[in-house]
Motif scaffolding. Structure first.
Motif, PDB file in Angstrom:
ATOM      1  N   UNK A  77       0.851  -1.209   0.000  1.00  0.00           N
ATOM      2  CA  UNK A  77       0.000   0.000   0.000  1.00  0.00           C
ATOM      3  C   UNK A  77       0.879   1.249   0.000  1.00  0.00           C
ATOM      4  N   UNK A  78       1.903   1.247   0.881  1.00  0.00           N
ATOM      5  CA  UNK A  78       2.765   2.431   0.977  1.00  0.00           C
ATOM      6  C   UNK A  78       3.575   2.640  -0.294  1.00  0.00           C
ATOM      7  N   UNK A  79       3.999   1.534  -0.919  1.00  0.00           N
ATOM      8  CA  UNK A  79       4.745   1.653  -2.179  1.00  0.00           C
ATOM      9  C   UNK A  79       3.852   2.334  -3.230  1.00  0.00           C
ATOM     10  N   UNK A  80       2.590   1.897  -3.273  1.00  0.00           N
ATOM     11  CA  UNK A  80       1.640   2.488  -4.223  1.00  0.00           C
ATOM     12  C   UNK A  80       1.510   3.995  -3.981  1.00  0.00           C
ATOM     13  N   UNK A  81       1.378   4.397  -2.700  1.00  0.00           N
ATOM     14  CA  UNK A  81       1.175   5.817  -2.366  1.00  0.00           C
ATOM     15  C   UNK A  81       2.390   6.655  -2.781  1.00  0.00           C
ATOM     16  N   UNK A  82       3.599   6.165  -2.429  1.00  0.00           N
ATOM     17  CA  UNK A  82       4.797   6.973  -2.728  1.00  0.00           C
ATOM     18  C   UNK A  82       5.112   6.999  -4.220  1.00  0.00           C
ATOM     19  N   UNK A  83       4.595   6.033  -4.964  1.00  0.00           N
ATOM     20  CA  UNK A  83       4.760   6.092  -6.429  1.00  0.00           C
ATOM     21  C   UNK A  83       3.689   6.986  -7.051  1.00  0.00           C
TER      22      UNK A  83
END
Length: 522
Positions: A276-282
């Protein structure tokens, strides 16, 4: 584009697009060997690394609505819609802390099974219907967005483009299941991000005066504003978009089968949260990139105003009934504002300014932006249909083989319905607006009920039913009260339409808690 401007794509570009489409189908064929059961089709047997899931969630988020709709919005207005992305970390924090552990512990592949355990069968059916409608609205708006840009580039009819694309997506999604969806999305995430950077480079290199001139024009026209910071909920202020974004993203991470299914494909809860966090920061920098592209296009067309005329002409023809006179077309053409033709700007720039060879790459990028979201929408819709409707009401003792066939049939069915929804949207003003409005209406009820079920442990079936009915009435009033005749103006919804999900969700949640309190006191 008028027929004179329109040119077919060179063979080289068509070849690149063809290779890309065949490549996606081959991925489906490759993974079809593993898809011997429904567990593999819907969960990929829980074997996918967290980084791949993160990239695939990012790819689902970054749909062609972002690719075409966001530059169109920034061209016609300002960066107000970027506030949606700013709200994501807050929603992601809630999701990784509460939703991921919750879903991983229940082990249910459908996001809606829990609602039946909590409140009864009606709650599950209601959420499933809302979800499937949201998916059709999403797939339709994306099919439409793709057809819009490819029509400008190739000259083929929008209907034909939707059908060819739809068949390719159905093919690899049916064959390869969720694993094909995720791995094609990993490729697509990379392709579309590179495509966007390439477009930005080409606009700046074509712009006399470069970045300095773009910034100067943007500042003069107030293009970089995030909206008004006044506490105003009637217009699209900063706060309206922030609230809308927070609630929609909560819904995405907490209630949307597209995402819930990914949590199960991860090897551990930690990997699912990380994704989820990877998606947000991308996604945050990627969406900013598209707003920058929109502002650069605005500056470019300000410096080259003659180029806008053919676009306005095209929009005027589309809006008027067939057989309108030249005078009527010219009159409408001259009255159009940038917000009326924003969605057409990026395709026009691509046709007129991007060198042969690169167009194929960029069309592949736009295709991948669409295909990733549609394929995951089809897989998720089929999963929900098979678990929540078919197994629950028609065939409880379904065999493994029948279940897999059902998943395949449902995937094809939802793909076709998505295509029909897209064809129905031809002639809409802004793709992003339509998608935001429809998703806000359908998602509001689901999210309120879901939060009530998770947060308030004492709320039972009756309170939940009453709260949902009241919530639906509020949502219907907020959506349609603008149609009331002038003498009933006092009864119209005074808030901006993006507030529907905020008010609808809070109504169901707070009314449910209030009724529970009263019942306890009695």
């Amino acid at each position: 584009m008028s027929q004179q401007v329109m040119k077919g794509l060179p063979i080289f570009d068509l070849a690149i697009i063809f290779i890309y489409l065949v490549g996606m189908i081959l991925v489906g064929v490759y993974f079809s060997r593993k898809n011997k059961n429904s567990e593999a089709f819907t969960k990929a047997s829980g074997l996918i690394p967290g980084w791949a899931i993160g990239l695939s969630i990012y790819a689902t988020f970054l749909s062609s609505n972002t690719f075409l709709g966001v530059p169109g919005k920034a061209f016609g207005g300002n960066w107000n819609a970027f506030v949606f992305s700013i709200s994501m970390p807050l929603a992601a924090w809630v999701a990784s802390k509460y939703f991921v552990p919750f879903y991983r512990s229940t082990g249910e592949i459908s996001a809606y099974t829990h609602l039946e355990k909590r409140f009864g069968a009606w709650a599950r059916v209601y959420a499933v219907i809302c979800f499937l409608l949201t998916q059709l609205a999403r797939m339709g708006s994306i099919f439409f967005g793709i057809a819009l840009s490819l029509q400008a580039l190739t000259g083929y009819s929008m209907q034909m483009i939707m059908i060819v694309m739809g068949v390719c997506i159905i093919f690899y999604t049916v064959l390869g299941g969720i694993e094909a969806v995720i791995w094609t999305e990993v490729v697509q995430a990379v392709v579309k991000t590179l495509g966007a950077l390439l477009i930005l480079y080409l606009i700046i290199s074509n712009m006399p005066g470069g970045v300095t001139k773009i910034v100067e024009i943007g500042k003069t026209a107030d293009k970089f504003s995030l909206g008004s910071f006044k506490l105003d909920f009637a217009g699209s202020s900063f706060w309206v978009v922030l609230l809308y974004g927070f609630f929609i993203n909560l819904n995405n991470f907490g209630m949307d089968q597209n995402y819930i299914q990914r949590y199960h494909t991860a090897s551990s809860g930690k990997a699912a949260s990380k994704s989820i966090w990877l998606c947000v920061w991308l996604y945050i920098p990627a969406s900013l990139l598209f707003f920058v592209i929109g502002s650069c296009l605005f500056a470019y067309y300000e410096v080259n105003p003659d180029l806008v005329q053919s676009i306005k002409h095209q929009v005027a023809i589309e809006r008027l009934p067939p057989g309108a006179s030249a005078t009527e077309i010219l009159k409408l053409q001259n009255s159009l504002l940038p917000s009326d033709y924003g969605d057409k700007i990026m395709p026009h720039f691509m046709v007129t300014k991007i060198p042969a060879g690169l167009v194929g790459l960029i069309v592949s990028a736009i295709l991948s932006a669409a295909m990733s979201t549609i394929s995951s929408g089809m897989n998720a819709s089929a999963t929900v249909f098979s678990v929540d409707i078919y197994k629950r009401y028609f065939k409880p003792n379904v065999t493994e083989k029948q279940n897999l066939s059902m998943l395949h049939i449902a995937t094809v069915g939802f793909g076709l319905l998505g295509m029909i929804a897209g064809i129905a949207m031809i002639g809409v003003k802004s793709i992003l607006d339509v998608w935001w409005e429809l998703s806000g209406i359908f998602a509001a009820g689901m999210l309120g009920l879901f939060l009530l079920g998770i947060v308030s442990k004492q709320t039972k079936n009756h309170e939940a039913i009453m709260a949902t009915i009241i919530g639906i009435v509020v949502i219907i009033w907020m959506t349609f009260s603008s149609l009331l005749p002038a003498e009933y103006e006092a009864f119209r919804n005074p808030l901006h339409k993006n507030m529907i999900i905020v008010v609808g969700t809070l109504t169901i949640f707070l009314v449910g808690i209030f009724l529970t309190k009263i019942k306890k006191q009695n």
